[in-house]
Design a protein around this motif. Structure first.
Motif, PDB file in Angstrom:
ATOM      1  N   VAL A  28      -0.114  -1.541  16.347  1.00  0.00           N
ATOM      2  CA  VAL A  28      -1.216  -0.610  16.065  1.00  0.00           C
ATOM      3  C   VAL A  28      -0.792   0.379  14.988  1.00  0.00           C
ATOM      4  CG1 VAL A  28      -2.769   1.157  17.016  1.00  0.00           C
ATOM      5  CG2 VAL A  28      -1.987  -0.727  18.476  1.00  0.00           C
ATOM      6  N   VAL A  29      -1.671   0.641  14.037  1.00  0.00           N
ATOM      7  CA  VAL A  29      -1.473   1.726  13.079  1.00  0.00           C
ATOM      8  C   VAL A  29      -2.614   2.723  13.237  1.00  0.00           C
ATOM      9  CG1 VAL A  29      -1.486   2.367  10.626  1.00  0.00           C
ATOM     10  CG2 VAL A  29      -0.171   0.391  11.395  1.00  0.00           C
ATOM     11  N   LEU A  30      -2.256   4.005  13.366  1.00  0.00           N
ATOM     12  CA  LEU A  30      -3.251   5.076  13.409  1.00  0.00           C
ATOM     13  C   LEU A  30      -3.356   5.669  12.013  1.00  0.00           C
ATOM     14  CD1 LEU A  30      -2.066   6.853  16.703  1.00  0.00           C
ATOM     15  CD2 LEU A  30      -3.732   4.997  16.450  1.00  0.00           C
ATOM     16  N   MET A  34      -8.724   6.349  12.614  1.00  0.00           N
ATOM     17  CA  MET A  34      -8.970   5.056  13.247  1.00  0.00           C
ATOM     18  C   MET A  34      -7.662   4.423  13.725  1.00  0.00           C
ATOM     19  SD  MET A  34     -12.068   3.474  10.989  1.00  0.00           S
ATOM     20  CE  MET A  34     -11.412   3.891   9.384  1.00  0.00           C
ATOM     21  N   PHE A  36      -5.986   0.750  13.919  1.00  0.00           N
ATOM     22  CA  PHE A  36      -6.064  -0.643  13.474  1.00  0.00           C
ATOM     23  C   PHE A  36      -5.130  -1.457  14.363  1.00  0.00           C
ATOM     24  CE2 PHE A  36      -8.493  -0.132   9.553  1.00  0.00           C
ATOM     25  CZ  PHE A  36      -8.387   1.236   9.348  1.00  0.00           C
ATOM     26  N   VAL A  37      -5.698  -2.356  15.150  1.00  0.00           N
ATOM     27  CA  VAL A  37      -4.898  -3.150  16.084  1.00  0.00           C
ATOM     28  C   VAL A  37      -4.645  -4.525  15.484  1.00  0.00           C
ATOM     29  CG1 VAL A  37      -4.717  -4.049  18.427  1.00  0.00           C
ATOM     30  CG2 VAL A  37      -6.006  -1.924  17.997  1.00  0.00           C
ATOM     31  N   ILE A 150     -10.609  -2.671  15.278  1.00  0.00           N
ATOM     32  CA  ILE A 150     -10.568  -1.308  14.761  1.00  0.00           C
ATOM     33  C   ILE A 150     -11.299  -0.404  15.756  1.00  0.00           C
ATOM     34  CG2 ILE A 150     -11.197   0.227  12.841  1.00  0.00           C
ATOM     35  CD1 ILE A 150     -11.386  -2.212  11.033  1.00  0.00           C
TER      36      ILE A 150
ATOM     37  N   ARG B  91       0.689   5.194   3.850  1.00  0.00           N
ATOM     38  CA  ARG B  91       0.964   4.180   4.859  1.00  0.00           C
ATOM     39  C   ARG B  91       0.365   2.836   4.448  1.00  0.00           C
ATOM     40  NH1 ARG B  91       2.187   4.392  10.723  1.00  0.00           N
ATOM     41  NH2 ARG B  91       2.726   2.220  11.105  1.00  0.00           N
ATOM     42  N   VAL B  93      -1.506   0.112   6.013  1.00  0.00           N
ATOM     43  CA  VAL B  93      -2.243   0.096   7.277  1.00  0.00           C
ATOM     44  C   VAL B  93      -2.373  -1.316   7.842  1.00  0.00           C
ATOM     45  CG1 VAL B  93      -4.502   0.526   8.344  1.00  0.00           C
ATOM     46  CG2 VAL B  93      -3.512   2.204   6.769  1.00  0.00           C
ATOM     47  N   LYS B  94      -2.742  -2.271   6.993  1.00  0.00           N
ATOM     48  CA  LYS B  94      -3.059  -3.604   7.516  1.00  0.00           C
ATOM     49  C   LYS B  94      -2.961  -4.681   6.443  1.00  0.00           C
ATOM     50  CE  LYS B  94      -6.837  -6.260   9.497  1.00  0.00           C
ATOM     51  NZ  LYS B  94      -8.237  -6.265   9.925  1.00  0.00           N
ATOM     52  N   ARG B 128       5.245  -0.047   7.733  1.00  0.00           N
ATOM     53  CA  ARG B 128       4.992  -0.784   8.983  1.00  0.00           C
ATOM     54  C   ARG B 128       3.495  -0.821   9.261  1.00  0.00           C
ATOM     55  NH1 ARG B 128       9.840  -1.449  11.606  1.00  0.00           N
ATOM     56  NH2 ARG B 128       8.955  -1.667  13.673  1.00  0.00           N
ATOM     57  N   HIS B 129       2.944  -2.021   9.279  1.00  0.00           N
ATOM     58  CA  HIS B 129       1.493  -2.205   9.280  1.00  0.00           C
ATOM     59  C   HIS B 129       1.030  -3.099  10.425  1.00  0.00           C
ATOM     60  CE1 HIS B 129       3.573  -5.282   6.924  1.00  0.00           C
ATOM     61  NE2 HIS B 129       2.713  -6.109   7.478  1.00  0.00           N
ATOM     62  N   ALA B 130      -0.269  -3.019  10.710  1.00  0.00           N
ATOM     63  CA  ALA B 130      -0.916  -3.998  11.580  1.00  0.00           C
ATOM     64  C   ALA B 130      -1.257  -5.223  10.736  1.00  0.00           C
ATOM     65  CB  ALA B 130      -2.184  -3.417  12.197  1.00  0.00           C
TER      66      ALA B 130
ATOM     67  N   ALA C  32     -16.308   7.242  10.935  1.00  0.00           N
ATOM     68  CA  ALA C  32     -15.346   7.732   9.950  1.00  0.00           C
ATOM     69  C   ALA C  32     -15.900   7.648   8.522  1.00  0.00           C
ATOM     70  CB  ALA C  32     -14.016   6.953  10.061  1.00  0.00           C
TER      71      ALA C  32
END
Lengths: 154, 154, 154
Positions: A28-30, A34, A36-37, A150, B91, B93-94, B128-130, C32
């Motif tokens: 997971v990233v916050l 949001m 993001f899983v 998300i 970051r 994120v994904k 480090r990402h999802a 968001a």
């Protein structure tokens, strides 16, 4: 105990152990309000439960069970990233559902509903999300379903 | 020179020319504090390097090289969209990783790791990402891998 | 009448009725500062128009017509979620384009352009988006194309 934990208990749902990432990434990233899983697979405590392509070597019930397990792993990963507090979830925003299937299989929405229903049951109105549900010819470890997500969080 | 440019030099990485969009769209959109990077393919200076489906006409090493090249194109597109300043990345994120493969290929995570590792090497903890990593039966121009990305930026 | 409604009229585009969700989810989530639009299929007023895999039982023109119809459904869903006011769209951020196709089909970008062009025509510069375009072996209801979207909104 949090409101969502109460709700999980009412529903008879025990979340699995938060899944470990299956590669060089994080579950997971916050960011930007949001969560993001990462794509979750139907494993329980590290053991993959549902494999094969729907319409060839798995049936639709198996795929639905796989989708539900992915959804529970999403919640487990998210709870862990939110330091145990799922009450911080303001909204389930989106699920991305990949169903491993044979050519000609066209009931990806029915498979995905099994994951969507988990979000509705757990979060109520806040669980109503956007979604894509598509087929694919191959998934990691031959799993039947992979789902990412998300959430909007406080 | 920026911190991230220093880091790229330390790693011996020269980013390719920022890729031109392959259709009526743009490589990067900045919105809501995030950068959305369009799906990148393994082309270098406009020439596609890695084609074919893993498990049929490409091997896993080729797919890993393809994924790394996609990751470098993501960074090139992002740097261009940020006016040359990758230090604005808060970051990664994904990543969304699509691997063209034969039925039965199930090592998409190992392929995707090759792209994920680039983000870790370049951005450290912020890398480090999802992620999702899935198979597909066909990709544009017959490329082996396509990857899109989301970054949080300052 | 809104600026975007004027533009639609100039273009001779009548948006279809906002699509009903095909499962236990919603067509659009606002969160968001963005609108997340669920995967849309090429149906008009509930009737699916374009089915089959490109390169096997559908041709590229059919796929392009399907992609355009998906784009119009995205706009219809978005307009409904914004209480009829598409002028609240600040930017089309991203399209995710899945093209059902045979192995060997590699012109997903040309198919996707047909949807991207709608965004450019309707929103002008604000319609320039990031995008992925990939193949898949199977889609819901055997449709030829499925597209989801993210918009930045006021």
């Amino acid at each position: 105990m949090s409101k969502i934990d109460d709700r999980l208990q009412e529903l008879g749902i025990t979340l699995p152990t938060a899944p470990k990432p299956g590669g060089s990434y994080v579950p997971v990233v916050l960011a930007a309000g949001m969560a993001f899983v990462a794509g979750q697979i139907p494993a329980v405590d590290g053991n993959i439960r549902y494999t094969g392509a729907v319409g060839r070597d798995a049936d639709e019930d198996t795929a639905r069970a796989a989708a539900r397990t992915c959804a529970l792993n999403i919640l487990a990963a998210l709870r862990s990233a939110l330091d145990g507090d799922l009450d911080r979830v303001r909204r389930c925003v989106k699920l991305g559902v990949f169903v491993q299937c044979a050519e000609g299989f066209d009931r990806q929405p029915e498979v995905a509903n099994s994951a969507s229903d988990v979000m509705l049951q757990v979060f109520g109105e806040a669980g109503r999300h956007a979604r894509f549900a598509v087929g694919t010819n191959a998934l990691p470890r031959n799993v039947t379903v992979e789902i990412d997500a998300i959430f909007e969080i406080d």
